[in-house]
Design a protein around this motif. Structure first.
Motif, PDB file in Angstrom:
ATOM      1  N   LEU A  66      -4.940  -2.774 -24.489  1.00 45.47           N
ATOM      2  CA  LEU A  66      -4.828  -1.324 -24.476  1.00 45.47           C
ATOM      3  C   LEU A  66      -3.406  -0.900 -24.811  1.00 45.47           C
ATOM      4  O   LEU A  66      -3.190   0.016 -25.604  1.00 45.47           O
ATOM      5  CB  LEU A  66      -5.238  -0.781 -23.103  1.00 45.47           C
ATOM      6  N   SER A  67      -2.432  -1.589 -24.241  1.00 49.13           N
ATOM      7  CA  SER A  67      -1.026  -1.296 -24.541  1.00 49.13           C
ATOM      8  C   SER A  67      -0.719  -1.532 -26.006  1.00 49.13           C
ATOM      9  O   SER A  67      -0.061  -0.728 -26.661  1.00 49.13           O
ATOM     10  CB  SER A  67      -0.092  -2.172 -23.704  1.00 49.13           C
ATOM     11  N   ALA A  68      -1.174  -2.669 -26.515  1.00 44.09           N
ATOM     12  CA  ALA A  68      -0.880  -3.017 -27.899  1.00 44.09           C
ATOM     13  C   ALA A  68      -1.562  -2.065 -28.875  1.00 44.09           C
ATOM     14  O   ALA A  68      -1.010  -1.708 -29.917  1.00 44.09           O
ATOM     15  CB  ALA A  68      -1.317  -4.445 -28.187  1.00 44.09           C
ATOM     16  N   ALA A  69      -2.770  -1.621 -28.522  1.00 40.93           N
ATOM     17  CA  ALA A  69      -3.526  -0.757 -29.423  1.00 40.93           C
ATOM     18  C   ALA A  69      -3.083   0.702 -29.361  1.00 40.93           C
ATOM     19  O   ALA A  69      -3.394   1.482 -30.260  1.00 40.93           O
ATOM     20  CB  ALA A  69      -5.011  -0.844 -29.112  1.00 40.93           C
ATOM     21  N   PRO A  78      -4.939   2.610 -42.149  1.00 45.93           N
ATOM     22  CA  PRO A  78      -5.364   1.245 -41.821  1.00 45.93           C
ATOM     23  C   PRO A  78      -4.170   0.444 -41.293  1.00 45.93           C
ATOM     24  O   PRO A  78      -3.016   0.828 -41.472  1.00 45.93           O
ATOM     25  CB  PRO A  78      -5.847   0.686 -43.163  1.00 45.93           C
ATOM     26  N   LEU A  79      -4.459  -0.660 -40.628  1.00 47.13           N
ATOM     27  CA  LEU A  79      -3.386  -1.528 -40.163  1.00 47.13           C
ATOM     28  C   LEU A  79      -2.595  -2.029 -41.365  1.00 47.13           C
ATOM     29  O   LEU A  79      -3.178  -2.334 -42.411  1.00 47.13           O
ATOM     30  CB  LEU A  79      -3.956  -2.731 -39.403  1.00 47.13           C
ATOM     31  N   GLN A 123      -0.142  -9.364 -38.982  1.00 51.34           N
ATOM     32  CA  GLN A 123       0.467 -10.449 -38.219  1.00 51.34           C
ATOM     33  C   GLN A 123       0.498 -10.203 -36.712  1.00 51.34           C
ATOM     34  O   GLN A 123       0.119 -11.090 -35.945  1.00 51.34           O
ATOM     35  CB  GLN A 123       1.878 -10.747 -38.737  1.00 51.34           C
ATOM     36  N   PRO A 124       0.915  -9.028 -36.219  1.00 48.93           N
ATOM     37  CA  PRO A 124       0.926  -8.846 -34.753  1.00 48.93           C
ATOM     38  C   PRO A 124      -0.459  -9.001 -34.120  1.00 48.93           C
ATOM     39  O   PRO A 124      -0.588  -9.560 -33.031  1.00 48.93           O
ATOM     40  CB  PRO A 124       1.460  -7.415 -34.574  1.00 48.93           C
TER      41      PRO A 124
END
Length: 141
Positions: A66-69, A78-79, A123-124
């Motif tokens: 949740l933190s990362a997203a 897009p990513l 990559q992350p």
């Protein structure tokens, strides 16, 4: 990122921080209720305590995701992808994890049929996935 998106990202990271604190308290309380010495003597108690441990780590992983997203929430973009060698990236991550693995008495070896595989990936996100997989393998091996 507009104001609503920033507020949403802040809100989710704040919720994640609060959940992390509550989870830490629950994990500490469970460890105090069922000390390792009692777990060693009672296999049934150990199995129930292990279920608590697994649930704790699953919830913690969810909170960390949740933190990362949070930074990507509310974004229509897009990513950001980059062409890279996936085999080399995963190999490097496994090499970084060899130290923690050896501390647990585990041997970590990276084996892949391909020497190289170039593709576009974020990559992350891949690093987070590999770390989660290795973490689970270390906990339950």
């Amino acid at each position: 990122m507009d104001l609503d998106d920033r507020q949403q990202a802040f809100l989710f990271s704040n919720i994640a921080a609060q959940l992390r604190g509550a989870l830490s308290n629950l994990h500490l309380a469970a460890a105090q209720l069922v000390p390792a010495s009692q777990r060693e003597q009672d296999p049934e108690l150990d199995a129930r305590a292990a279920l608590l441990d697994q649930s704790y780590y699953q919830l913690l992983r969810l909170v960390n995701n949740l933190s990362a997203a949070a930074q990507y929430l509310g974004s229509d973009a897009p990513l950001p992808l980059q062409d890279r060698d996936m085999v080399d990236t995963v190999r490097e991550l496994c090499q970084q994890a060899e130290g923690p693995a050896s501390l647990l008495g585990l041997e970590l070896r990276f084996l892949c049929a391909s020497e190289q595989h170039i593709c576009a990936f974020h990559q992350p996100s891949l690093e987070l996935l590999i770390h989660q997989l290795l973490s689970n393998a270390f906990k339950f091996t």
